[in-house]
Design a protein around this motif. Structure first.
Motif, PDB file in Angstrom:
ATOM      1  N   LEU A   1       8.713  -2.433  -5.108  1.00 26.43           N
ATOM      2  CA  LEU A   1       9.829  -1.643  -4.604  1.00 26.43           C
ATOM      3  C   LEU A   1       9.992  -1.845  -3.102  1.00 26.43           C
ATOM      4  CD1 LEU A   1      12.006   0.521  -5.128  1.00 26.43           C
ATOM      5  CD2 LEU A   1      10.247   2.254  -4.697  1.00 26.43           C
ATOM      6  N   TRP A   2       8.873  -1.923  -2.388  1.00 29.30           N
ATOM      7  CA  TRP A   2       8.912  -2.148  -0.943  1.00 29.30           C
ATOM      8  C   TRP A   2       9.624  -3.463  -0.620  1.00 29.30           C
ATOM      9  CZ3 TRP A   2       9.168  -1.672   3.949  1.00 29.30           C
ATOM     10  CH2 TRP A   2       8.672  -2.644   4.825  1.00 29.30           C
ATOM     11  N   ARG A   3       9.412  -4.480  -1.432  1.00 29.57           N
ATOM     12  CA  ARG A   3      10.043  -5.777  -1.177  1.00 29.57           C
ATOM     13  C   ARG A   3      11.506  -5.812  -1.618  1.00 29.57           C
ATOM     14  NH1 ARG A   3       4.911  -6.096  -1.234  1.00 29.57           N
ATOM     15  NH2 ARG A   3       3.754  -7.810  -0.279  1.00 29.57           N
ATOM     16  N   ILE A   4      11.814  -5.104  -2.691  1.00 31.30           N
ATOM     17  CA  ILE A   4      13.166  -5.152  -3.249  1.00 31.30           C
ATOM     18  C   ILE A   4      14.111  -4.181  -2.543  1.00 31.30           C
ATOM     19  CG2 ILE A   4      14.525  -4.724  -5.330  1.00 31.30           C
ATOM     20  CD1 ILE A   4      11.997  -5.545  -6.928  1.00 31.30           C
ATOM     21  N   ALA A   5      13.618  -2.973  -2.263  1.00 24.83           N
ATOM     22  CA  ALA A   5      14.461  -1.925  -1.670  1.00 24.83           C
ATOM     23  C   ALA A   5      13.679  -1.187  -0.597  1.00 24.83           C
ATOM     24  CB  ALA A   5      14.938  -0.953  -2.752  1.00 24.83           C
ATOM     25  N   PRO A   6      13.439  -1.828   0.544  1.00 23.62           N
ATOM     26  CA  PRO A   6      12.581  -1.218   1.568  1.00 23.62           C
ATOM     27  C   PRO A   6      13.116   0.112   2.107  1.00 23.62           C
ATOM     28  CG  PRO A   6      13.668  -3.194   2.413  1.00 23.62           C
ATOM     29  CD  PRO A   6      13.885  -3.177   0.935  1.00 23.62           C
ATOM     30  N   GLY A   7      14.435   0.252   2.226  1.00 24.19           N
ATOM     31  CA  GLY A   7      14.983   1.516   2.718  1.00 24.19           C
ATOM     32  C   GLY A   7      14.666   2.672   1.788  1.00 24.19           C
ATOM     33  N   PHE A   8      14.842   2.456   0.493  1.00 20.19           N
ATOM     34  CA  PHE A   8      14.526   3.479  -0.504  1.00 20.19           C
ATOM     35  C   PHE A   8      13.032   3.787  -0.491  1.00 20.19           C
ATOM     36  CE2 PHE A   8      13.326   4.649  -4.887  1.00 20.19           C
ATOM     37  CZ  PHE A   8      14.121   5.765  -5.057  1.00 20.19           C
ATOM     38  N   TYR A   9      12.213   2.731  -0.377  1.00 24.57           N
ATOM     39  CA  TYR A   9      10.759   2.916  -0.325  1.00 24.57           C
ATOM     40  C   TYR A   9      10.382   3.805   0.857  1.00 24.57           C
ATOM     41  CZ  TYR A   9       5.818   1.847   0.442  1.00 24.57           C
ATOM     42  OH  TYR A   9       4.464   1.949   0.657  1.00 24.57           O
ATOM     43  N   TYR A  10      10.948   3.531   2.037  1.00 21.79           N
ATOM     44  CA  TYR A  10      10.619   4.321   3.222  1.00 21.79           C
ATOM     45  C   TYR A  10      10.997   5.789   3.045  1.00 21.79           C
ATOM     46  CZ  TYR A  10       8.987   0.875   6.632  1.00 21.79           C
ATOM     47  OH  TYR A  10       8.244  -0.039   7.321  1.00 21.79           O
TER      48      TYR A  10
END
Length: 260
Positions: free
Chosen positions: A239-248
């Motif tokens: 998830l961090w690699r695919i959607a970093p904003g959402f992960y944060y």
């Protein structure tokens, strides 16, 4: 009889690995900074196939002692397990740089230097290196900047060394656990270098050290190169690699209590 050297062996994952390899018939060389704890563990296992050397894993002299003991007492080294580690729980901007240096020294520099010194023995036995990394080396975890950096560096170094050492018949298993129920978190440093006073936040399931040790032993028997035992954390790293904003956003909400 094969020989295994385990760092950080007096408690937590290191101790459970010691129990597992002892049951599997290995000679054990165990080290830990906690001398009293290490002595108690050796007494528990019995001294027939077990030797303990207490000391600071960042001390090159301890590395020399450990490898000399392998040569003189066992005549070989088959498995080196770089397990010893420390962590911190403190926002990066509130962390004394000395804490970051200490975490890097224990979690990255020490295992690198010990491994390089052990290569001649491992070449002779065509042995194996097991490095205990962390999913924190694959994705950012708030309040763990130094730990994430050290585990990321550890993973990169040993992934490179894997290909280079393979030419000498040395195998490599990199282990990427997530949150474990071990003393590393109980003894986590705060930003001032003293023991952290606040509890930790987690992602996914907190697993036991004996469960993790069993997974590592099985992965070694299977000849695996990497072990990602916590599927939830592995998915979080994707998830961090695919959607970093959402992960944060999710990470910030989950770890808000640690940010002060």
């Amino acid at each position: 009889m094969p020989t295994v050297l385990i760092t950080g062996a007096a408690s937590g994952l290191g101790w459970e690995l010691a129990r597992g390899y002892h049951a599997a018939g290995y000679h054990l060389l165990l080290t830990d900074i906690n001398a009293n704890g290490l002595t108690a563990r050796i007494d528990e296992l019995g001294a027939e196939r077990v030797i303990g050397l207490a000391g600071d894993i960042t001390d090159p002299y301890l590395h020399q002692q450990l490898l000399q003991t392998c040569r003189e007492r066992f005549g070989r080294l088959d498995v080196l397990i770089n397990n010893a580690g420390i962590t911190h729980r403190s926002p990066a901007m509130q962390t004394d740089p000395a804490v970051l240096r200490k975490v890097m020294a224990v979690d990255y520099q020490a295992p690198v230097e010990l491994t390089l010194s052990a290569l001649p023995l491992l070449r002779q036995s065509r042995g194996q290196i097991i490095a205990i990394g962390s999913m924190a080396g694959w994705m950012p975890v708030l309040g763990r900047a130094g730990y994430c950096a050290a585990k990321s560096a550890l993973g990169q170094f040993f992934e490179v060394l894997r290909a280079e050492a393979a030419r000498d018949g040395i195998r490599m298993l990199l282990v990427y656990p997530s949150f474990l129920d071990t003393p590393i978190e109980q003894n986590a440093l705060g930003g001032d270098g003293k023991q952290a006073q606040h509890g930790r936040s987690t992602i996914g399931q907190v697993c036991s050290a004996d469960w993790m040790a069993a997974q590592i032993l099985q992965a070694q028997r299977q000849g695996r190169e990497r072990l990602f035992p916590d599927r939830c954390s592995w998915l979080a790293s994707l998830l961090w690699r695919i959607a970093p904003g959402f992960y944060y956003r999710k990470m910030s909400a989950r770890f808000a209590g640690e940010m002060g």
